[in-house]
Design a protein around this motif. Sequence first.
Motif, PDB file in Angstrom:
ATOM      1  N   ASN A  44       0.795  -1.224   0.000  1.00 40.76           N
ATOM      2  CA  ASN A  44       0.000   0.000   0.000  1.00 40.76           C
ATOM      3  C   ASN A  44       0.833   1.283   0.000  1.00 40.76           C
ATOM      4  O   ASN A  44       0.514   2.242  -0.704  1.00 40.76           O
ATOM      5  N   ILE A  45       1.894   1.304   0.811  1.00 44.11           N
ATOM      6  CA  ILE A  45       2.719   2.515   0.874  1.00 44.11           C
ATOM      7  C   ILE A  45       3.368   2.776  -0.480  1.00 44.11           C
ATOM      8  O   ILE A  45       3.388   3.913  -0.974  1.00 44.11           O
ATOM      9  N   LEU A  46       3.890   1.729  -1.093  1.00 40.16           N
ATOM     10  CA  LEU A  46       4.548   1.883  -2.391  1.00 40.16           C
ATOM     11  C   LEU A  46       3.539   2.254  -3.472  1.00 40.16           C
ATOM     12  O   LEU A  46       3.874   2.997  -4.404  1.00 40.16           O
ATOM     13  N   ILE A  47       2.315   1.761  -3.363  1.00 38.37           N
ATOM     14  CA  ILE A  47       1.270   2.137  -4.325  1.00 38.37           C
ATOM     15  C   ILE A  47       1.076   3.649  -4.324  1.00 38.37           C
ATOM     16  O   ILE A  47       1.096   4.303  -5.372  1.00 38.37           O
ATOM     17  N   VAL A  48       0.910   4.198  -3.131  1.00 39.73           N
ATOM     18  CA  VAL A  48       0.651   5.636  -3.007  1.00 39.73           C
ATOM     19  C   VAL A  48       1.876   6.445  -3.422  1.00 39.73           C
ATOM     20  O   VAL A  48       1.780   7.396  -4.211  1.00 39.73           O
TER      21      VAL A  48
END
Length: 262
Positions: A168-172
């Motif tokens: 999720n962090i890398l997605i954002v």
Amino acid sequence: MNINRYNSTFIGLLLFHFTVLLFLINDFSISYKEALIFFGEDKLLLSLITNLSCNIFGQNDFALRMPFILFYIGSSILIYFLTDNYFKSKRDQLISLAIFMILPGVNSAALLVNESIIVIFFTLLYLYLYKVKGKDSYWLLILFLFLDNSFAILFLALFFYSLKNKKNILIVLSLVLFGISMSMYGFEMGGRPRGYFLDTFGVYATIFSPVLFIYFFYSLYRIGIKFEKDIFWYISMTALGLSLIFSLRQKIQIEDFAPFVV
């Protein structure tokens, strides 16, 4: 052959190719585009690197091109450690490294004043840190935003990769960095629509060599439909796929895509 013999062979490959590149410098004189870069009229990062080198080693072709040869050597070292335990045998690892080192496109990037070999080096550095630490180096991705516009391709590839793996962090972060990169540097979409697909395919064949590129293209396709796709596949496939898609409409800047394909 034991591990020490393989390491010695690796060092020998580096020294041999470093020597060859030094000899090849004599065949290159500064071009008009390189002169513009050197005098700060284009590409600030490259101008800073070349001027710093020439201030240290003098105003000559060796000083002008040495930083890019060093980035090439650094990239080769990173590939060696990055592919450790990636292949079934150390011999396959060395063969893979040797292929990278003799790629026509990579050798050109090592000798010409251009950002391609720098992009290759930092992309490999990110992948190596990812392998060693087992987590993403977010600070490095933020740094990439200010190094070169072509890292937008990497951000997009990481977005697809993180989306598949639910990071999720890398997605954002990757999506935000991609958006900022597009707003900072933009993407050339002007001109009359015209197909350059075959031209782009031909340039890639020149960068790799025709037989090797066809094999590489087939490997990406086969992995995509039959095997588990890792981060390497996402980066290469995103860069290659986007470049071929865009080339259906317009002539692309191949140096923006090729560093992530090789």
